[in-house]
Design an enzyme around this catalytic site. Structure first.
Site, PDB file in Angstrom:
ATOM      1  CG  HIS A  11      -1.911   1.243   1.248  1.00 32.82           C
ATOM      2  ND1 HIS A  11      -3.085   1.135   0.772  1.00 32.82           N
ATOM      3  CD2 HIS A  11      -1.600   2.586   1.932  1.00 32.82           C
ATOM      4  CE1 HIS A  11      -3.577   2.123   0.740  1.00 32.82           C
ATOM      5  NE2 HIS A  11      -2.879   3.068   1.523  1.00 32.82           N
ATOM      6  CB  CYS A  12       1.874   3.386  -2.686  1.00 25.84           C
ATOM      7  SG  CYS A  12       3.076   4.628  -3.071  1.00 25.84           S
ATOM      8  N   PRO A  13       1.519   5.119   0.476  1.00 23.16           N
ATOM      9  CG  PRO A  13       3.113   5.446   2.029  1.00 23.16           C
ATOM     10  CD  PRO A  13       3.041   4.370   1.307  1.00 23.16           C
ATOM     11  CD  GLU A  59      -3.191   7.311   1.701  1.00 14.04           C
ATOM     12  OE1 GLU A  59      -4.227   6.755   2.111  1.00 14.04           O
ATOM     13  OE2 GLU A  59      -2.103   7.155   2.577  1.00 14.04           O
ATOM     14  CB  THR A  60      -4.100   3.801  -4.365  1.00 13.24           C
ATOM     15  OG1 THR A  60      -5.121   2.569  -5.007  1.00 13.24           O
ATOM     16  CG2 THR A  60      -2.941   3.740  -5.381  1.00 13.24           C
TER      17      THR A  60
END
Length: 330
Positions: free
Chosen positions: A169-171, A174-175
């Site tokens: 999950h890539c901050p 945000e996905t």
């Protein structure tokens, strides 16, 4: 029997601690004498949902503004870009602007593309995984999504969905990064790294020398800000690009690489160098970039296992895979 949906509001004694939950109850009946009923309880905290949506908007807007601010500043200040604009060097300008918007395009494609959420119908179709002498591996059952997770999938607590070929999950976006948007993420970090490299070159050549330190600092203040942002971003994007290029070539993921000992379908191999999803470097790249989505990784896994199991039977010494396999049978 018809489907029914109910919305239940639960409120505590304090108004400040009020929470609303939405519960969908679906009852399914068949034509046979035995009626099968499935109840789906989807409990959503409205306040948290609103918070995550605002977080997505904030993060993505911040990224877009930062990119446009840094690149726009290079157009306004006395730089090569401004000289190209004055001299009408359209090829130079076109290449720079195209690279900037390509980076933003892949950013938003990654954000808004379905990463590969696991659907209930897909999970049901993959339940009969191990046949023809293959080991019975206990796959995870997601209590939140109420489904048995297909191989290579994982539940994301941020997105609250199970994702096929889950990477991370890539901050920053945000996905989730999964099977359907992993290639867009790779293009995003690649084009962004090229753009940052170009901006660093332009910024470095634009610093003006002055005899006084205070004057130099004042005149180059914006360039210093750009340089700090660009240098940090360069190392971040370059590292991500190299890492995910390796994942693309070897057909693996961040989750599988760093959590191998906790993944049921990988920890059965005694040798941690075994990658059951590696087919060939060319085929791995093709599947990553152009292959069909919702790839049936169960078939790839089964083919690898049977192939190595067959090879081990031809050897006098016990193969590492065979050893693990025999252990699981008892």
């Amino acid at each position: 029997m018809s489907d029914s949906e109910k919305t239940i509001s639960i409120q505590s004694s304090s108004d400040e601690n009020a929470r609303q939950y939405k519960i969908n109850i679906t009852t399914v009946s068949g034509s046979s004498s035995k009626e099968n009923s499935s109840i789906e309880l989807n409990i959503v905290k409205e306040e948290e949902k609103s918070f995550f949506n605002c977080k997505k908007i904030f993060v993505r807007t911040t990224h877009m503004v930062l990119v446009l601010f840094v690149t726009g500043n290079l157009f306004i200040q006395n730089t090569k870009l401004r000289d190209a604009l004055i001299q009408r060097d359209y090829i130079y300008l076109f290449c720079f602007v195209s690279l900037t918007y390509s980076s933003l395009l892949f950013f938003f494609l990654t954000c808004f593309k379905n990463p590969g959420y696991v659907e209930r119908q897909q999970a049901e179709s993959r339940r009969n995984l191990h046949k023809e002498g293959l080991p019975s591996i206990k796959l995870r059952f997601c209590t939140y999504c109420q489904l048995e997770q297909p191989i290579r999938s994982r539940h994301c607590e941020e997105c609250r969905r199970c994702v096929n070929k889950f990477d991370h999950h890539c901050p920053w976006l945000e996905t989730c990064i999964g099977e359907k948007n992993h290639k867009y993420f790779w293009f995003f970090v690649g084009t962004t790294n090229l753009l940052i490299s170009w901006c660093i070159e332009i910024t470095w050549s634009s610093f003006v020398s002055y005899s006084k330190w205070s004057t130099w600092l004042l005149k180059n203040l914006l360039f210093l800000f750009d340089a700090q942002v660009l240098v940090i971003s360069f190392f971040l994007t370059f590292s991500l690009f190299v890492i995910h290029t390796y994942f693309m070539i070897t057909n693996t993921t961040t989750w599988e690489k760093f959590s191998r000992k906790n993944i049921t379908y990988l920890k059965i191999f005694k040798n941690e160098s075994y990658n059951p999803f590696h087919q060939s470097y060319i085929k791995n790249i093709y599947i990553f970039l152009f292959g069909p989505r919702d790839h049936t990784w169960e078939n790839v896994y089964a083919a690898f296992f049977k192939r190595n199991l067959k090879e081990s039977s031809n050897n006098s010494s016990e193969n590492e895979i065979q050893f693990k396999y025999d252990q699981m049978k008892h």
